[in-house]
Design an enzyme around this catalytic site. Structure first.
Site, PDB file in Angstrom:
ATOM      1  CE  LYS A   1     -62.160  12.644  26.315  1.00  0.00           C
ATOM      2  NZ  LYS A   1     -62.517  11.537  25.463  1.00  0.00           N
TER       3      LYS A   1
ATOM      4  CE  LYS B   1     -60.255   7.474  18.484  1.00  0.00           C
ATOM      5  NZ  LYS B   1     -60.801   7.287  19.844  1.00  0.00           N
TER       6      LYS B   1
ATOM      7  CE  LYS C   1     -55.491  10.297  25.432  1.00  0.00           C
ATOM      8  NZ  LYS C   1     -56.308   9.119  25.428  1.00  0.00           N
TER       9      LYS C   1
HETATM   10  N1  AQP Z   1     -51.822   8.098  22.851  1.00  0.00           N
HETATM   11  C1  AQP Z   1     -52.181   6.883  23.201  1.00  0.00           C
HETATM   12  N2  AQP Z   1     -51.264   5.951  23.506  1.00  0.00           N
HETATM   13  C2  AQP Z   1     -51.641   4.702  23.829  1.00  0.00           C
HETATM   14  N3  AQP Z   1     -52.924   4.274  23.878  1.00  0.00           N
HETATM   15  C3  AQP Z   1     -53.874   5.178  23.569  1.00  0.00           C
HETATM   16  N4  AQP Z   1     -55.232   5.094  23.509  1.00  0.00           N
HETATM   17  C4  AQP Z   1     -55.727   6.287  23.151  1.00  0.00           C
HETATM   18  N5  AQP Z   1     -54.740   7.172  22.958  1.00  0.00           N
HETATM   19  C5  AQP Z   1     -53.566   6.513  23.214  1.00  0.00           C
HETATM   20  C6  AQP Z   1     -55.967   3.867  23.806  1.00  0.00           C
HETATM   21  O1  AQP Z   1     -56.835   3.615  22.712  1.00  0.00           O
HETATM   22  C7  AQP Z   1     -58.017   2.973  23.197  1.00  0.00           C
HETATM   23  C8  AQP Z   1     -59.224   3.630  22.601  1.00  0.00           C
HETATM   24  O2  AQP Z   1     -59.308   4.946  23.019  1.00  0.00           O
HETATM   25  P1  AQP Z   1     -60.674   5.749  22.897  1.00  0.00           P
HETATM   26  O3  AQP Z   1     -61.254   5.591  21.574  1.00  0.00           O
HETATM   27  O4  AQP Z   1     -61.553   5.441  24.063  1.00  0.00           O
HETATM   28  O5  AQP Z   1     -60.154   7.220  22.977  1.00  0.00           O
HETATM   29  P2  AQP Z   1     -59.428   7.957  24.138  1.00  0.00           P
HETATM   30  O6  AQP Z   1     -58.793   7.071  25.131  1.00  0.00           O
HETATM   31  O7  AQP Z   1     -60.371   8.985  24.660  1.00  0.00           O
HETATM   32  O8  AQP Z   1     -58.212   8.653  23.398  1.00  0.00           O
HETATM   33  P3  AQP Z   1     -58.113   9.261  21.964  1.00  0.00           P
HETATM   34  O9  AQP Z   1     -58.055   8.178  20.958  1.00  0.00           O
HETATM   35  O10 AQP Z   1     -56.975  10.186  21.914  1.00  0.00           O
HETATM   36  O11 AQP Z   1     -59.425  10.105  21.778  1.00  0.00           O
HETATM   37  P4  AQP Z   1     -59.784  11.562  22.350  1.00  0.00           P
HETATM   38  O12 AQP Z   1     -58.936  12.548  21.627  1.00  0.00           O
HETATM   39  O13 AQP Z   1     -61.233  11.695  21.983  1.00  0.00           O
HETATM   40  O14 AQP Z   1     -59.524  11.565  23.828  1.00  0.00           O
HETATM   41  C9  AQP Z   1     -57.980   3.024  24.714  1.00  0.00           C
HETATM   42  O15 AQP Z   1     -57.609   1.744  25.199  1.00  0.00           O
HETATM   43  C10 AQP Z   1     -56.912   4.048  25.004  1.00  0.00           C
HETATM   44  O16 AQP Z   1     -56.235   3.782  26.236  1.00  0.00           O
END
Ligand code: AQP
Length: 332
Positions: free
Chosen positions: A111, A197, A194
């Protein structure tokens, strides 16, 4: 009953991966665990968030949890910043965790990217706050994706060091709950990344707020390869996009990846994509409809978060009191 803590960051663009990989599984845990589900807004600000969007996104994540079927009366849904004990315990844990441990965290490296000097201190200390989130409730189980396993191990290390340093058994050993099929949804534009967001391409993900036309269009435009659909998972090697779309179909239809291969194997992607789009639209529609309703008048969502926060504080404060006693903080 064992207690679960889990969270989602309100960083916008809540997507199919967050739903299939996290929220939908949480719904299934409700009967077996006492659940605390948190919109982790304090984690979100470790990277810049527009204030008005942060508020709207906090409500959207809470609305998704409610719309997905989490029972907010039986369990707890709240946003982190309404419970100050998270920040207090995170500070104590900042003094327990070692720099060397945090230096190994791969998510910080990803990040922060090349510009580490300019990353916030909060982004670096993120896993310490996550440990505080879980241990503040003496959580025993945390549903996590692969990407969060390293942070969970750090939470275990912090708990163990605290217990050792202060010669106590205050904190339990936290166990990961890892779900089987299709927990990891990949980008529609690159099957090796993956779904996320923060991906700049909106076509890479299905947002929970996308309408039927947008969902169909994104699936139609999803990257594939020139071969027909694989007939078994043995043919997934080197075909990440095919594996991803089949995995999504399997997760949405609650069937196995093998069954989906058996049904569609040998067909062209164009036919399969039409089936997948129909399935995605119809299975997400009831939840999306409910999310829209909840977002039109946010008073219900706000009330759920306030009530959840009050109940979370009631659980957390006595535990924080116990922790402060152990540390030796004087209180009246
Ligand atoms: N692509 C994915 N497939 C399965 N599970 C996923 N999670 C995130 N992306 C996937 C799961 O969603 C939960 C919440 O995630 P978060 O809000 O902590 O965000 P993150 O893991 O950092 O991933 P994001 O949503 O893609 O955000 P960014 O882009 O900011 O990194 C967690 O349980 C995660 O495992």
């Amino acid at each position: 009953m064992d207690r679960i803590f889990s969270g989602v960051q309100p960083t916008g663009n809540l997507h199919l991966g967050n739903y299939l990989g996290a929220i939908r599984n949480w719904v299934r845990l409700q009967n077996d665990y006492e659940c605390i589900f948190c919109v982790v807004d304090m984690h979100a600000i470790t990277q810049w968030q527009d204030p008005a969007e942060l508020t709207a996104n906090t409500r959207e994540v809470a609305a998704a949890m409610i719309a997905a079927g989490i029972d907010a009366k039986k369990h707890i849904i709240f946003n982190q910043s309404q419970v100050p004990a998270h920040a207090e315990l995170a500070w104590i844990f900042n003094c327990v965790a070692r720099m060397g441990w945090l230096n190994r965290m791969t998510q910080f490296k990803e990040k922060a990217g090349k510009n580490r000097e300019n990353a916030s201190v909060g982004l670096y200390a993120y896993p310490v706050l996550m440990a505080a989130d879980i241990l503040l409730y003496k959580g025993t189980h945390v549903p996590v994706g692969e990407d969060q396993k390293q942070h969970l191990e750090l939470a275990r290390d912090i708990a163990q060091k605290f217990n050792n340093d202060f010669k106590t058994d205050l904190f339990p050993v936290v166990e990961p709950l890892i779900f089987g099929a299709a927990t990891r949804v990949m980008s529609l534009k690159d099957g090796t990344k993956k779904m996320s967001k923060s991906d700049p391409s909106d076509l890479s993900r299905i947002n929970m707020t996308d309408d039927a036309d947008q969902i169909a269009k994104k699936i139609r435009k999803a990257k594939t390869d020139p071969e027909p659909l694989p007939e078994s998972t043995k043919e997934f090697n080197g075909r990440p996009e095919a594996a991803n779309l089949i995995g999504i179909y399997a997760a949405l239809s609650d069937s196995s990846v093998e069954d989906v291969c058996a049904r569609f194997g040998g067909e062209p992607f164009s036919t399969f994509k039409q089936h997948l789009a129909d399935l995605a639209v119809s299975s997400l529609a009831p939840m999306q409809e409910e999310m829209r309703r909840l977002m039109q008048d946010t008073s219900h969502v706000d009330a759920v978060l306030a009530d959840g926060a009050a109940r979370a504080r009631a659980v957390a404060e006595p535990i924080l009191g116990e922790i402060k006693d152990v540390v030796g903080f004087l209180s009246p």
